[in-house]
Design a protein around this motif. Sequence first.
Motif, PDB file in Angstrom:
ATOM      1  N   SER A 229       0.816  -1.220   0.000  1.00 34.72           N
ATOM      2  CA  SER A 229       0.000   0.000   0.000  1.00 34.72           C
ATOM      3  C   SER A 229       0.849   1.270   0.000  1.00 34.72           C
ATOM      4  O   SER A 229       0.453   2.280  -0.573  1.00 34.72           O
ATOM      5  N   ARG A 230       2.061   1.217   0.628  1.00 31.39           N
ATOM      6  CA  ARG A 230       2.931   2.405   0.676  1.00 31.39           C
ATOM      7  C   ARG A 230       4.401   1.972   0.574  1.00 31.39           C
ATOM      8  O   ARG A 230       5.193   2.219   1.488  1.00 31.39           O
ATOM      9  N   PRO A 231       4.784   1.319  -0.525  1.00 28.68           N
ATOM     10  CA  PRO A 231       6.148   0.761  -0.591  1.00 28.68           C
ATOM     11  C   PRO A 231       7.257   1.803  -0.522  1.00 28.68           C
ATOM     12  O   PRO A 231       8.276   1.577   0.133  1.00 28.68           O
ATOM     13  N   ARG A 232       7.086   2.911  -1.197  1.00 30.11           N
ATOM     14  CA  ARG A 232       8.131   3.941  -1.170  1.00 30.11           C
ATOM     15  C   ARG A 232       8.301   4.499   0.241  1.00 30.11           C
ATOM     16  O   ARG A 232       9.429   4.679   0.727  1.00 30.11           O
ATOM     17  N   ASP A 233       7.188   4.772   0.899  1.00 29.09           N
ATOM     18  CA  ASP A 233       7.260   5.327   2.249  1.00 29.09           C
ATOM     19  C   ASP A 233       7.809   4.301   3.244  1.00 29.09           C
ATOM     20  O   ASP A 233       8.538   4.656   4.178  1.00 29.09           O
ATOM     21  N   LEU A 234       7.463   3.029   3.046  1.00 27.60           N
ATOM     22  CA  LEU A 234       8.014   2.002   3.921  1.00 27.60           C
ATOM     23  C   LEU A 234       9.519   1.882   3.705  1.00 27.60           C
ATOM     24  O   LEU A 234      10.279   1.753   4.672  1.00 27.60           O
ATOM     25  N   ALA A 235       9.961   1.925   2.455  1.00 29.38           N
ATOM     26  CA  ALA A 235      11.406   1.878   2.189  1.00 29.38           C
ATOM     27  C   ALA A 235      12.113   3.040   2.863  1.00 29.38           C
ATOM     28  O   ALA A 235      13.201   2.878   3.435  1.00 29.38           O
ATOM     29  N   ARG A 236      11.500   4.203   2.835  1.00 28.57           N
ATOM     30  CA  ARG A 236      12.113   5.375   3.474  1.00 28.57           C
ATOM     31  C   ARG A 236      12.183   5.192   4.980  1.00 28.57           C
ATOM     32  O   ARG A 236      13.185   5.529   5.622  1.00 28.57           O
ATOM     33  N   ALA A 237      11.139   4.615   5.575  1.00 31.41           N
ATOM     34  CA  ALA A 237      11.145   4.349   7.015  1.00 31.41           C
ATOM     35  C   ALA A 237      12.227   3.352   7.385  1.00 31.41           C
ATOM     36  O   ALA A 237      12.932   3.515   8.391  1.00 31.41           O
ATOM     37  N   ILE A 238      12.375   2.311   6.585  1.00 37.71           N
ATOM     38  CA  ILE A 238      13.405   1.301   6.836  1.00 37.71           C
ATOM     39  C   ILE A 238      14.792   1.924   6.678  1.00 37.71           C
ATOM     40  O   ILE A 238      15.704   1.684   7.487  1.00 37.71           O
TER      41      ILE A 238
END
Length: 246
Positions: A229-238
């Motif tokens: 649902s939010r892959p780019r934002d999850l990658a940024r969080a990681i």
Amino acid sequence: MTTTTSSPTIILIAGHWLGAWAWDEVVEHLTTENFRAIAMTLPGLDGDDPGRAERTLDDQASAVLDVITEHGVSADQPVTLVAHNGANAPVSLVLDRHPELVHRVVWVDSGPVAMGSAVAPGIPEELAELPLPSFELLAQQASLEGLSTEYLARFRARAVPQPGPVLRQPIELTNDARRRVRTTLVCCSIPSAQVLELARAGHALFAEVANLEHLDVIDLPTGHWPMWSRPRDLARAIQTAASRAT
């Protein structure tokens, strides 16, 4: 590339019914940022494994450790582990057995498990595996917010039944050093304030969070599968979590 403690190797481990494929979009964003991101499939979740229904939590923890050692991780070059959903049990075992190999653990809408707990201790011994339930039933247990019809169809087509032994096996933890590993909670379907409140109240699903000695939280409002649902934002969080200095 050469890994460092400021940008360590990242190993991504998906939860129930999922394999390495679940992280495809997240890995793409992480590698764009020059991180060494490796997605893995846990034993029991490889549809081509004829013995997968017999795999255990110990098998899964051993596989994570194998991936760690295969990629040159050591106490001097520790790894960031990213665990979603049911990956929390094998990753908790890894933290218990080799905390020195982990720079940071990132729990994605998940968290560490407590000693003696099991995912589904009451399921009968004769149940060899648990397939992905209907989405109507699944939505009663976890938020599907943000998942398109396309992603739901992909989930259904690629899901692999969860092995019965993994669901029934109580987790054995003996090393309190696991609680000193630096930890980030990426909170999606439940806001971080509520998670921390539940942890302080001793809620069974979150009680172990209250025992963590080094904890950061990141709110990423969406459903339980943010890698879709939010892959780019999850990658940024990681990326943010993995880059934090020790």
